[in-house]
Design a protein around this motif. Structure first.
Motif: not given
Ligand code: SF4
Length: 347
Positions: A310, A270-271, A307, A338-340, A313, A315-316, A320
């Motif tokens: 987001h 997770h980021p 999220c 995490c969607h990413g 993040c 990667y958002a 997200c």
């Molecule tokens: Fe980042 Fe999206 Fe994962 Fe949340 S769901 S941690 S915003 S990539």
């Protein structure tokens, strides 16, 4: 310090099962302050601090599950709800197969013995008017009223001995002990009733660094000798690396990653976990450089959509911002929300 990541293989079955756990604290405002204009109409809005938001978590018998996150992430609230010190707003808690969050007090009593808590502040958690002997006898007399004086005296001596406090000091008061010794006495108090499960809420963070390792080692020894299961709440990842068999990472009252300790430190997914691990001083060699988090933690009064991480993040994306990720299983026994990660956008 002993490495605890190996005994994970000995952990079997769930002792504690938490499902959909939420806890909100209503903000007490006056009636007039609760009134707001919405769409040209006056409406009454009751606000609350959403400390825990739908947490699903299992603690396996024989493991030391560490719950980590920044202050205000809800980890201590999880501990207090599990111990019945706070009532959950939603969700359920099962202990050894029985739901305990809705039990009447008389049926909860056996669980109060099996589940003990060690608090952060050994200065505040011991009654200053009770001697060590009285402090240790109290829970035993409560849970085992028929116990004889001789047996109780032996038990106090044995437990004091096992936590490294000289039994001849049993008539002393808490103020006569150092912080480390007081925390040993707190641990002794928890051990007096032969518990199965201990929730330790930041048990070493109020202690001098020089004695933190001693208290941790004492807790590890007790775990091994008494076949204990721990839920260990901490903000200190360097402690987790040695103490925990698995780690649950929390952010804004939600779980973002759950993984065996070694896996989490070697390959955080997770980021937010990546940023936390990268920030551990002196231990970042061979790990990615320090990831500086941008933005502020949103307020738990108005949680963001999607999220919760987001706005911080890198990667958002659009998904997200609208869809809250749920925990999904990835390889290595890890679960990540995490969607990413799920879409392969986060390496
Ligand atoms: Fe980042 Fe999206 Fe994962 Fe949340 S769901 S941690 S915003 S990539």
């Amino acid at each position: 310090m002993t490495d605890m990541s190996e005994p994970y293989s000995q952990a079997t079955g769930e002792l504690l099962k938490i499902r959909g756990l939420s806890k909100a604290f209503p903000l007490t405002k006056g009636f007039l302050e609760q009134l707001h204009f919405e769409g040209g109409r006056l409406v009454r809005r009751r606000e609350s601090v959403k400390a825990i938001n739908g947490v699903d978590l299992d603690v396996k018998r024989g493991e030391a599950l560490c719950v980590v996150g920044e202050s205000g992430c809800g980890k201590s609230t999880v501990a207090r709800v599990v111990m019945g010190l706070l009532e959950p707003t939603a969700g359920s808690i099962q202990y050894d197969g029985e739901r305990i969050d809705n039990l009447p007090p008389e049926r909860l009593l056996p669980y109060r013995r099996k589940m003990q808590m060690i608090f952060q502040n050994p200065y505040a958690s011991l009654n200053p008017r009770l001697t060590v002997k009285q402090t240790l006898e109290e829970p035993m007399r409560f849970h085992n009223p028929g116990i004889g004086n001789g047996e109780l005296k032996d038990k106090v001596r044995d437990v004091m001995d096992s936590v490294g406090v000289d039994p001849s000091w049993r008539d002393r008061f808490p103020h006569e002990f150092s912080g480390g010794q007081r925390q040993r006495i707190s641990i002794a108090r928890a051990l007096m009733v032969d518990p199965e499960f201990i929730v330790a809420d930041e048990p070493i963070s109020a202690l001098d660094v020089s004695i933190q390792a001693q208290v941790l080692n004492l807790m590890m020894d007790a775990m091994e000798q008494r076949a204990l299961t721990y839920m260990f709440i901490t903000h200190d990842l360097s402690v987790v690396e040695h103490f925990g068999t698995r780690v649950a990472v929390m952010y804004l009252g939600s779980l973002c990653e759950l993984a065996p300790t070694r896996t989490l430190f070697e390959t955080p997914r997770h980021p937010y976990t990546k940023a936390l691990i990268s920030a551990i001083p002196k231990l970042t060699q061979g790990r990615p450089g320090h990831i500086k988090l941008i933005g502020e933690v949103p307020t738990p009064i108005n949680l963001p959509a999607g999220c919760f991480f987001h706005n911080r993040c890198v990667y958002a994306d659009d998904r997200c911002k609208v869809e809250k990720p749920v925990l999904h299983t990835v390889d290595g026994g890890c679960r990540v929300a995490c969607h990413g990660v799920q879409e392969g956008r986060v390496d």
